[in-house]
Write a protein that holds these residues in place. Structure first.
Motif, short mmCIF file in Angstrom:
data_model
loop_
_atom_site.label_atom_id
_atom_site.label_comp_id
_atom_site.label_asym_id
_atom_site.label_seq_id
_atom_site.Cartn_x
_atom_site.Cartn_y
_atom_site.Cartn_z
N ALA A 94 0.91 -1.08 0.09
CA ALA A 94 0.01 0.21 0.01
C ALA A 94 0.83 1.20 -0.13
O ALA A 94 2.22 1.22 0.08
CB ALA A 94 -0.74 0.03 1.13
N TYR A 95 0.02 2.58 -0.67
CA TYR A 95 1.48 3.48 -0.16
C TYR A 95 0.70 4.41 -0.56
O TYR A 95 -1.43 4.93 -0.25
CB TYR A 95 1.95 3.31 -1.58
N HIS A 96 0.65 6.22 0.27
CA HIS A 96 0.34 7.08 -0.14
C HIS A 96 0.24 8.11 -0.78
O HIS A 96 0.58 8.06 -1.97
CB HIS A 96 0.57 7.97 1.30
N CYS A 97 -1.43 8.33 -1.34
CA CYS A 97 -1.32 9.11 -2.69
C CYS A 97 -2.19 10.45 -2.46
O CYS A 97 -2.52 10.32 -1.33
CB CYS A 97 -2.76 8.38 -3.06
N TYR A 98 -1.07 11.75 -2.46
CA TYR A 98 -1.88 12.39 -3.10
C TYR A 98 -2.09 13.85 -4.13
O TYR A 98 -2.21 14.68 -4.07
CB TYR A 98 -0.04 13.29 -2.49
N MET A 99 -2.74 12.74 -4.47
CA MET A 99 -3.49 13.60 -5.26
C MET A 99 -4.76 14.02 -4.70
O MET A 99 -5.93 13.09 -4.62
CB MET A 99 -4.08 12.57 -6.99
N SER A 100 -5.03 15.33 -5.56
CA SER A 100 -6.33 16.30 -4.55
C SER A 100 -7.66 15.21 -5.04
O SER A 100 -7.33 15.02 -6.57
CB SER A 100 -6.67 17.35 -4.60
N LYS A 101 -8.73 16.47 -5.02
CA LYS A 101 -10.07 15.25 -5.43
C LYS A 101 -10.08 16.42 -6.79
O LYS A 101 -10.62 15.59 -6.99
CB LYS A 101 -10.77 15.49 -3.89
N GLU A 102 -9.71 17.31 -6.63
CA GLU A 102 -9.40 18.03 -7.55
C GLU A 102 -8.99 17.80 -8.58
O GLU A 102 -9.28 17.27 -10.47
CB GLU A 102 -9.36 19.85 -8.08
N GLU A 103 -8.39 17.11 -9.19
CA GLU A 103 -6.94 16.46 -9.70
C GLU A 103 -7.57 15.81 -10.08
O GLU A 103 -7.48 15.21 -11.62
CB GLU A 103 -6.16 16.47 -9.72
N LEU A 104 -8.14 14.58 -9.34
CA LEU A 104 -8.20 13.66 -9.87
C LEU A 104 -10.14 13.24 -10.74
O LEU A 104 -9.86 12.57 -11.24
CB LEU A 104 -9.29 12.68 -7.98
N ASP A 105 -10.02 14.43 -10.39
CA ASP A 105 -11.66 14.65 -11.55
C ASP A 105 -10.93 15.23 -12.44
O ASP A 105 -12.21 14.80 -13.64
CB ASP A 105 -12.48 15.96 -10.57
N ALA A 106 -10.45 15.94 -13.07
CA ALA A 106 -9.94 16.33 -14.48
C ALA A 106 -8.87 16.02 -14.52
O ALA A 106 -9.65 15.38 -16.02
CB ALA A 106 -9.01 17.90 -13.54
N LEU A 107 -8.87 14.67 -13.69
CA LEU A 107 -7.76 13.26 -14.67
C LEU A 107 -9.21 12.92 -15.59
O LEU A 107 -9.17 12.26 -16.57
CB LEU A 107 -7.54 12.20 -14.18
N ARG A 108 -10.25 12.34 -14.65
CA ARG A 108 -11.39 11.09 -15.61
C ARG A 108 -11.94 11.80 -16.36
O ARG A 108 -12.44 11.53 -17.41
CB ARG A 108 -11.98 11.64 -14.16
N GLY A 115 -12.68 8.90 -24.80
CA GLY A 115 -12.90 7.98 -24.56
C GLY A 115 -12.08 7.03 -23.86
O GLY A 115 -12.23 5.49 -24.03
N GLU A 116 -11.96 6.92 -23.07
CA GLU A 116 -11.17 6.11 -22.17
C GLU A 116 -11.58 5.84 -21.10
O GLU A 116 -12.75 6.74 -20.31
CB GLU A 116 -9.88 6.34 -21.91
N LYS A 117 -11.37 4.91 -20.20
CA LYS A 117 -12.06 4.10 -18.91
C LYS A 117 -11.68 5.32 -17.73
O LYS A 117 -10.60 5.31 -17.21
CB LYS A 117 -11.93 2.77 -19.00
N PRO A 118 -11.98 5.38 -17.04
CA PRO A 118 -11.53 6.88 -16.10
C PRO A 118 -11.31 5.82 -15.23
O PRO A 118 -11.77 5.03 -14.27
CB PRO A 118 -12.87 7.47 -15.91
#
Length: 461
Positions: A94-108, A115-118
């Protein structure tokens, strides 16, 4: 030692899909002299409520599914989950992930636009030779499970058979939120491990959770349970049952006058069978039950068949018990049963015609007070000289020394011959005058139960 569990989330009522899952888990444990555990999965702190917990416990008690251990609450085990998370971090699983919610939403959003799977891109996943980004000062990290890359998760489902899911389809699952609280899929794994669950029997909406949970168990070097995913219950239109359209809560069925053993009997037949057997008790079900006999296909809820089965259980039920079950319904309808025949005796007479407890309560009221007959029934059956004829029949009833159904019945044939009428011309007016309805069991038995004094009062009144 076989150990099964029922693990509902207290975010609403106990629904019939959950009851069937509990039933099959309970039956498998009972069949194999095992242990049935109740676990309340209340990690969703925003939606879990004490009222829902009570509804689950009350529902389990009402249907009669007794558990050997529990209820255990996940919210009381947070320290244990945090210990295991630290174990996975220390082992590199397991590991720590520092991606913020805003970054994750933008990535998805970008992935969907392409046309990729989020999915999470594993930016913070440590790998040999990989340089991680600088840790941001203003982000509380989540903890993600380091899901294997490549290969597949394969298991032999006890209901669905062999299932294989590629690891490339699986994200690096979040197992701890920024505030440190553990997530559902992770808690389930630790609970099943700690509680030595040997068979996880649950709805097939959990199939997609299973490969993630198997990978976590393997990372912990924990034994894998047998998984059995039960088919969905559909409504009569072939759609998933919903609260808005269908009666899906156990409380709904109790209010509708369903016997708990009838509900269990019917749910047992949704996706499982033993030859042509339809009507059976739970002792028989436990004796016959096996996971191999569970169908992997969804089942449709047939209301007509369900009500027929409830009627069979009402016929087979103890009359004194049925009397107790309808007592509150009669009180609510202002029916006083204290000055009249024993309610259990009335139930014994009328239950052959009844499909639910509400109808049973409605059927017994005229034994304690005459109903007001419908105008159409009065016009049809009490016109002409019918009322005078009823007075003459009342005189014959008054002369009876023994007030029994048999002695009353013996009056019918000679009286009809003397009056020059058919039996219907006696029976129907009798029913309307004495009971206020044309729909009753055998009128001689009805009169016998109501009692001589009250029958004469109603006929002569």
């Amino acid at each position: 030692m076989i150990r099964t569990r029922f693990a509902p989330s207290p975010t609403g009522f106990l629904h019939i899909g959950g009851v069937r899952t509990a039933l099959f888990s309970w039956a498998f444990a009972r069949k194999n002299a095992g242990t049935f555990v109740l676990r309340i999965e209340d990690t969703d702190l925003e939606r879990s409520t004490p009222e829902s917990v009570k509804a689950i416990l009350d529902g389990m008690h009402w249907v009669g599914l007794d558990y050997d251990e529990g209820p255990f609450y996940q919210t009381q085990r947070f320290d244990r989950y945090k210990d295991v998370i630290q174990q996975l971090l220390a082992s590199g699983h397991a590991y720590h992930c520092y991606m913020s919610k805003e970054e994750l939403d933008a990535l998805r959003a970008q992935q969907e636009a392409n046309g990729e799977k989020p999915r999470y891109n594993r930016m913070w996943r440590p790998e040999a030779g990989k340089t991680l980004p600088a840790i941001p000062a203003d982000v509380q990290p989540v903890v993600r499970f380091k899901n294997p890359i490549g290969g597949s998760v394969v298991w032999e489902d006890a209901v669905k058979g062999r299932i294989e899911i590629s690891n490339d389809e699986l994200d690096d699952l979040i197992i701890a939120r920024p505030d440190g609280s553990p997530t559902y899929n992770f808690c389930v794994v630790v609970d099943d491990w700690d509680m030595n669950i040997t068979h996880v029997i649950r709805g097939d909406d959990h199939v997609n959770n299973t490969p993630r949970q198997i990978n976590i168990l393997k990372a912990l070097d924990a034994p894998l349970p047998v998984y059995a995913h039960l088919p969905m219950i559909l409504n009569e239109n072939g759609n998933k049952m919903s609260k808005r359209r269908d009666a899906v809560s156990v409380v709904d069925y109790a209010a509708k006058g369903i016997l708990p053993e009838a509900l269990l009997n019917y749910l047992a037949r949704l996706g499982w069978g033993h030859g042509d057997e339809e009507f059976f008790n739970m002792e028989q079900f436990v004796e016959w039950f096996s996971l191999e006999a569970v169908s992997p296909s969804a089942s449709r809820f047939n209301h007509e068949k369900f009500m027929w089965l409830n009627a069979q259980h009402i016929k087979a039920a103890d009359n004194q018990r049925l009397a107790g079950l309808i007592a509150d319904r009669l009180t609510a309808a202002n029916v006083d049963t204290r000055n009249g025949p024993a309610l259990a005796d009335v139930v014994a007479l009328v239950k052959e015609r009844i499909q639910d407890l509400n109808a049973l309560a409605q059927e017994v009221d005229y034994f304690y007070a005459k109903r007001e007959p419908q105008a159409a029934d009065v016009e049809k059956h009490l016109s002409g000289d019918s009322r005078e004829r009823m007075l003459r029949f009342a005189d014959q009833l008054a002369a009876l020394e023994a007030w029994t159904a048999e002695s009353i019945h013996e009056l019918f044939k000679p009286f009809c011959a003397e009056e020059g009428i058919k039996m219907g011309q006696l029976g129907m007016p009798l029913r309307v005058l004495v009971c206020g309805t044309t729909q009753t069991p055998s009128v001689d038995a009805v009169l016998a139960l109501i009692g001589k004094e009250e029958v004469l009062r109603r006929l002569r009144g």
